[in-house]
Design an enzyme around this catalytic site. Structure first.
Site, PDB file in Angstrom:
ATOM      1  N   ARG A  55       0.837  -1.198   0.000  1.00 14.76           N
ATOM      2  CA  ARG A  55       0.000   0.000   0.000  1.00 14.76           C
ATOM      3  C   ARG A  55       0.873   1.251   0.000  1.00 14.76           C
ATOM      4  O   ARG A  55       0.551   2.257  -0.621  1.00 14.76           O
ATOM      5  CB  ARG A  55      -0.949   0.034   1.201  1.00 14.76           C
ATOM      6  CG  ARG A  55      -1.969   1.180   1.099  1.00 14.76           C
ATOM      7  CD  ARG A  55      -2.850   1.317   2.330  1.00 14.76           C
ATOM      8  NE  ARG A  55      -2.094   1.795   3.472  1.00 14.76           N
ATOM      9  CZ  ARG A  55      -1.897   1.102   4.598  1.00 14.76           C
ATOM     10  NH1 ARG A  55      -2.389  -0.119   4.723  1.00 14.76           N
ATOM     11  NH2 ARG A  55      -1.194   1.603   5.590  1.00 14.76           N
ATOM     12  N   TYR A 107     -15.132  17.960 -16.949  1.00 18.96           N
ATOM     13  CA  TYR A 107     -15.589  16.571 -16.922  1.00 18.96           C
ATOM     14  C   TYR A 107     -16.711  16.391 -15.902  1.00 18.96           C
ATOM     15  O   TYR A 107     -16.638  16.892 -14.777  1.00 18.96           O
ATOM     16  CB  TYR A 107     -14.403  15.653 -16.609  1.00 18.96           C
ATOM     17  CG  TYR A 107     -14.771  14.240 -16.247  1.00 18.96           C
ATOM     18  CD1 TYR A 107     -15.566  13.466 -17.085  1.00 18.96           C
ATOM     19  CD2 TYR A 107     -14.320  13.678 -15.063  1.00 18.96           C
ATOM     20  CE1 TYR A 107     -15.904  12.169 -16.746  1.00 18.96           C
ATOM     21  CE2 TYR A 107     -14.647  12.375 -14.718  1.00 18.96           C
ATOM     22  CZ  TYR A 107     -15.448  11.632 -15.558  1.00 18.96           C
ATOM     23  OH  TYR A 107     -15.783  10.350 -15.217  1.00 18.96           O
ATOM     24  N   ASP A 184      -5.743  19.617 -15.321  1.00 18.93           N
ATOM     25  CA  ASP A 184      -6.076  18.273 -15.799  1.00 18.93           C
ATOM     26  C   ASP A 184      -5.589  18.165 -17.240  1.00 18.93           C
ATOM     27  O   ASP A 184      -6.115  18.821 -18.137  1.00 18.93           O
ATOM     28  CB  ASP A 184      -7.586  18.058 -15.715  1.00 18.93           C
ATOM     29  CG  ASP A 184      -7.999  16.629 -16.065  1.00 18.93           C
ATOM     30  OD1 ASP A 184      -7.229  15.940 -16.760  1.00 18.93           O
ATOM     31  OD2 ASP A 184      -9.101  16.214 -15.651  1.00 18.93           O
ATOM     32  N   LYS A 209      -7.131   6.852 -19.764  1.00 15.65           N
ATOM     33  CA  LYS A 209      -7.274   7.373 -21.118  1.00 15.65           C
ATOM     34  C   LYS A 209      -5.969   7.207 -21.907  1.00 15.65           C
ATOM     35  O   LYS A 209      -5.519   6.094 -22.110  1.00 15.65           O
ATOM     36  CB  LYS A 209      -7.727   8.831 -21.051  1.00 15.65           C
ATOM     37  CG  LYS A 209      -8.874   9.093 -20.063  1.00 15.65           C
ATOM     38  CD  LYS A 209     -10.081   8.190 -20.255  1.00 15.65           C
ATOM     39  CE  LYS A 209     -11.314   8.642 -19.506  1.00 15.65           C
ATOM     40  NZ  LYS A 209     -11.249   8.603 -18.044  1.00 15.65           N
TER      41      LYS A 209
END
Length: 402
Positions: A55, A107, A184, A209
């Site tokens: 983690r 978005y 972004d 993406k």
């Protein structure tokens, strides 16, 4: 060959070699996948190697982060479980009572987080039509962060990052209040634009993406040059546990190595498709085309400064004849463009934002930002350009008589 993350080698060379050392034991050219959740220690609190628990850190995640940092011209990168988790981590780093400002054309998932989640832990959001012109008057004493998409999703509005940064620096000079600028960069990827070079404090991506590029990983990443921010984000990631799996990190790293090839092909095809769509305005089939690579784009001058080689990227949106019905018929008629959400994969995708990716935004707010019922969003893949053009042409013919 292994090269340093700060190397002066060109983009494609760094994409392939940074974070990809030859395995010292086996000589493997491609890194193995490290699935172990925990790592042995020689004495209490003395790990045998550099890892303790996956983690906190994992070899595959580390290698991917090293590669992304190099390609974004950043000192640090942190990979997360999704693009939305990346957004959440950054907003959760802000103190209670903070105010954030975002472009209105953003978005749908980002809008959802800002309006339906962040507000529940004491962070208020303001959406503005144009950050370059509206930002200065929207800043408040409690403003801590500006969120910028360029190009925006889905109307492909381009914003001058350096100009926004200057507004924030002027604000800090007057008030003493520093406001973070987060960009972004999902629509362009590190190949076409590096926002940190233009003044961004943090750059974020939905790795799902273009970076991964094969529609088989959900993942996010952020990059920064600020050591304090990196340490804060790294602590939060470990505390919250928003990590990608070793296998997803390995897949995303594999995808990253061909990013430059994929993006150039997608951009070249998108340029020709956008020009074709623009030519159909004259006969009434198309109402308007949004594409940064077009010379008619209102911010094309910024594109030439801010994008590699003036590339417009692989995303196009346009308004089609026939309203919502026209958009539905067109997107249901393509054969190579799959009707589906998401973007940035090797395959071409098409969607209607008003009822798909941006369906959760109230209609009046959507339309104020150019997201009409007749708007179609296209993600151009890496198929043969002429085949894609023929597919667009035949689908447009289906809506001709509506």
């Amino acid at each position: 060959m292994t090269i340093d993350s700060s190397s002066t080698f060109a983009f494609g060379t760094r994409a392939i070699h940074v974070g990809a050392p030859i395995d010292a034991t086996t000589g493997a050219v491609i890194e193995p996948i490290s699935l172990s959740t925990t790592f042995g220690q020689s004495e209490p609190s003395k790990p045998i190697g550099i890892y303790e628990y996956s983690r906190s850190a994992n070899p595959n995640r580390d290698n991917f982060e090293t590669a992304v940092a190099s390609l974004e011209s950043a000192k640090y990168a942190i990979a997360l479980s999704s693009g939305s988790a990346t957004t959440a981590l950054i907003i959760q780093s802000l103190p209670i009572g903070s105010h954030i400002i975002s472009g209105g054309d953003v978005y749908g998932g980002t809008h959802r987080y800002f309006t339906k989640v962040a507000n529940h832990h004491g962070v208020d959001a303001t959406f503005v039509g144009d950050l370059e012109s509206d930002l200065a008057t929207s800043l408040k004493p409690e403003t801590k962060l500006v969120w910028l998409e360029t190009p925006s999703n889905p109307t492909l509005k381009v914003t001058d990052i350096a100009k926004v940064k200057q507004i924030l620096q002027d604000h800090q000079s007057r008030t003493g209040n520093k406001v973070l600028l987060v960009v972004d960069n999902t629509f362009l990827s590190p190949y076409i634009s590096n926002p940190l070079k233009f003044g961004a404090d943090v750059v974020v991506h939905s790795v799902t993406k273009y970076i991964n590029g094969h529609s088989d990983v959900v993942m996010g990443v952020l990059a920064t040059n600020d050591t304090d921010l990196h340490e804060k984000f790294r602590f939060l990631q470990n505390a919250i546990g928003s990590i990608p799996s070793p296998f997803d990190s390995w897949l995303a790293h594999r995808g990253l190595k061909t990013l430059h090839l994929r993006l150039r092909q997608a951009s070249n095809s998108a340029q020709k498709i956008a020009e074709y769509l623009q030519s159909r305005i004259e006969d009434g089939s198309v109402i308007h085309v949004n594409y940064p690579g077009l010379k008619t784009h209102e911010q094309h001058g910024v594109v030439l400064r801010q994008h590699r080689d003036g590339l417009g990227g692989g995303m196009i949106s346009f308004r089609i004849k026939g309203g919502a019905k026209g958009a539905s018929v067109f997107t249901s008629s393509t054969k190579l463009f799959t009707l589906a959400e998401s973007l940035g994969g090797i395959e071409s995708l098409i969607e209607v934002p008003a009822i798909m990716t941006h369906g959760g935004i109230p209609k009046a707010e959507r339309e104020a930002n150019g997201v009409y019922d007749d708007l179609v969003r296209v993600s151009v893949g890496i198929e043969d350009t002429d085949d894609l053009l023929k597919d667009i042409e035949q689908a447009l013919h289906k809506v001709k008589n509506l």
